[in-house]
Design a protein around this motif. Structure first.
Motif, short mmCIF file in Angstrom:
data_model
loop_
_atom_site.label_atom_id
_atom_site.label_comp_id
_atom_site.label_asym_id
_atom_site.label_seq_id
_atom_site.Cartn_x
_atom_site.Cartn_y
_atom_site.Cartn_z
N GLY A 46 0.81 -1.22 0.00
CA GLY A 46 0.00 0.00 0.00
C GLY A 46 0.84 1.26 0.00
O GLY A 46 1.93 1.30 -0.55
N THR A 47 0.34 2.29 0.65
CA THR A 47 1.00 3.59 0.70
C THR A 47 2.39 3.47 1.29
O THR A 47 2.59 2.76 2.27
N SER A 48 3.33 4.20 0.70
CA SER A 48 4.70 4.11 1.16
C SER A 48 5.42 5.44 0.99
O SER A 48 5.17 6.17 0.03
N ARG A 49 6.33 5.71 1.89
CA ARG A 49 7.19 6.88 1.76
C ARG A 49 8.38 6.51 0.88
O ARG A 49 8.72 5.34 0.71
N PHE A 50 9.04 7.54 0.36
CA PHE A 50 10.18 7.35 -0.54
C PHE A 50 11.26 6.49 0.13
O PHE A 50 11.78 5.56 -0.46
N SER A 51 11.60 6.84 1.37
CA SER A 51 12.68 6.13 2.05
C SER A 51 12.34 4.65 2.26
O SER A 51 13.22 3.79 2.16
N LYS A 63 18.24 8.55 -7.49
CA LYS A 63 17.90 9.16 -8.78
C LYS A 63 16.98 8.25 -9.59
O LYS A 63 15.98 8.72 -10.15
N MET A 64 17.28 6.97 -9.65
CA MET A 64 16.46 6.04 -10.44
C MET A 64 15.07 5.88 -9.83
O MET A 64 14.07 5.84 -10.55
N LEU A 65 14.99 5.82 -8.51
CA LEU A 65 13.69 5.70 -7.87
C LEU A 65 12.85 6.96 -8.12
O LEU A 65 11.66 6.88 -8.43
N THR A 66 13.49 8.12 -8.04
CA THR A 66 12.79 9.38 -8.32
C THR A 66 12.27 9.39 -9.75
O THR A 66 11.10 9.73 -10.00
N GLN A 67 13.11 9.03 -10.71
CA GLN A 67 12.70 9.01 -12.12
C GLN A 67 11.55 8.03 -12.34
O GLN A 67 10.59 8.33 -13.05
N THR A 68 11.66 6.86 -11.73
CA THR A 68 10.63 5.83 -11.90
C THR A 68 9.30 6.30 -11.33
O THR A 68 8.26 6.17 -11.97
N LEU A 69 9.34 6.87 -10.12
CA LEU A 69 8.10 7.36 -9.50
C LEU A 69 7.47 8.49 -10.32
O LEU A 69 6.25 8.52 -10.50
N ARG A 80 1.06 10.78 -5.80
CA ARG A 80 2.03 11.34 -4.85
C ARG A 80 1.27 12.36 -4.00
O ARG A 80 0.67 13.28 -4.53
N THR A 81 1.33 12.17 -2.69
CA THR A 81 0.66 13.08 -1.77
C THR A 81 1.71 13.73 -0.88
O THR A 81 2.50 13.03 -0.25
N VAL A 82 1.71 15.07 -0.87
CA VAL A 82 2.65 15.83 -0.04
C VAL A 82 1.89 16.40 1.14
O VAL A 82 0.87 17.07 0.95
N TYR A 83 2.36 16.13 2.33
CA TYR A 83 1.76 16.66 3.55
C TYR A 83 2.58 17.86 4.00
O TYR A 83 3.80 17.76 4.10
N PRO A 84 1.92 18.99 4.27
CA PRO A 84 2.64 20.22 4.63
C PRO A 84 3.17 20.17 6.06
O PRO A 84 2.58 20.70 6.99
N GLU A 85 4.28 19.47 6.21
CA GLU A 85 4.94 19.35 7.51
C GLU A 85 6.40 19.74 7.33
O GLU A 85 6.87 19.88 6.22
N VAL A 86 7.08 19.89 8.42
CA VAL A 86 8.52 20.14 8.38
C VAL A 86 9.19 19.01 9.13
O VAL A 86 8.95 18.83 10.32
N PRO A 87 10.00 18.20 8.46
CA PRO A 87 10.26 18.19 7.01
C PRO A 87 9.04 17.67 6.26
O PRO A 87 8.19 17.01 6.84
#
Length: 134
Positions: A46-51, A63-69, A80-87
């Motif tokens: 299911g849902t997963s973070r990049f790391s 780099k390859m994972l970024t390009q693939t995504l 891709r869902t971005v949550y407005p948090e820091v970080p």
């Protein structure tokens, strides 16, 4: 059916065996090693973070994972869902369209696991034959 003026035109026909067909490009994209593994991982967990994805896909570079995504997102297979948090907190998941690939990719993955022994044996036999002819 598409309507052109008063004439109804048939829908476009896509044949991946024809040069320039967009379905051929799509097959190249979803058939790449990293795309298959990213789609499989998101399908399994299911849902997963990049790391987490990077950790699960041993050997993939950032780099390859970024390009693939990005490619999978562009094709409408991954969201891709971005949550407005820091970080910033970013999560990836399969879209409804991406979900339709789960079964065919699982079948392909299962086949590769089931038959890898035979493939390795065939490769070794081929290498032995071609070594003798050199």
């Amino acid at each position: 059916m598409a309507t052109v003026g008063k004439v109804t035109a048939p829908p476009p026909s896509f044949d991946p065996y024809e040069r320039g067909c967009p379905s051929r490009d799509l097959l190249d994209q979803i058939g790449s090693k990293w795309a298959v593994l990213v789609l499989g991982e998101l399908g399994r967990n299911g849902t997963s973070r990049f790391s987490r994805l990077r950790q699960a896909l041993a050997g993939v570079s950032e780099k390859m994972l970024t390009q693939t995504l990005r490619t999978l997102e562009r094709d409408g297979l991954v969201s891709r869902t971005v949550y407005p948090e820091v970080p910033p907190h970013v999560e990836y998941e399969l879209t409804a369209l991406g979900q339709t690939l789960r079964e065919p990719l699982k079948a392909l993955t299962d086949w590769s696991v089931q038959h890898i022994g035979e493939v390795i044996a065939a490769r070794e036999a081929y290498d032995d034959r071609t070594e003798r002819t050199r």
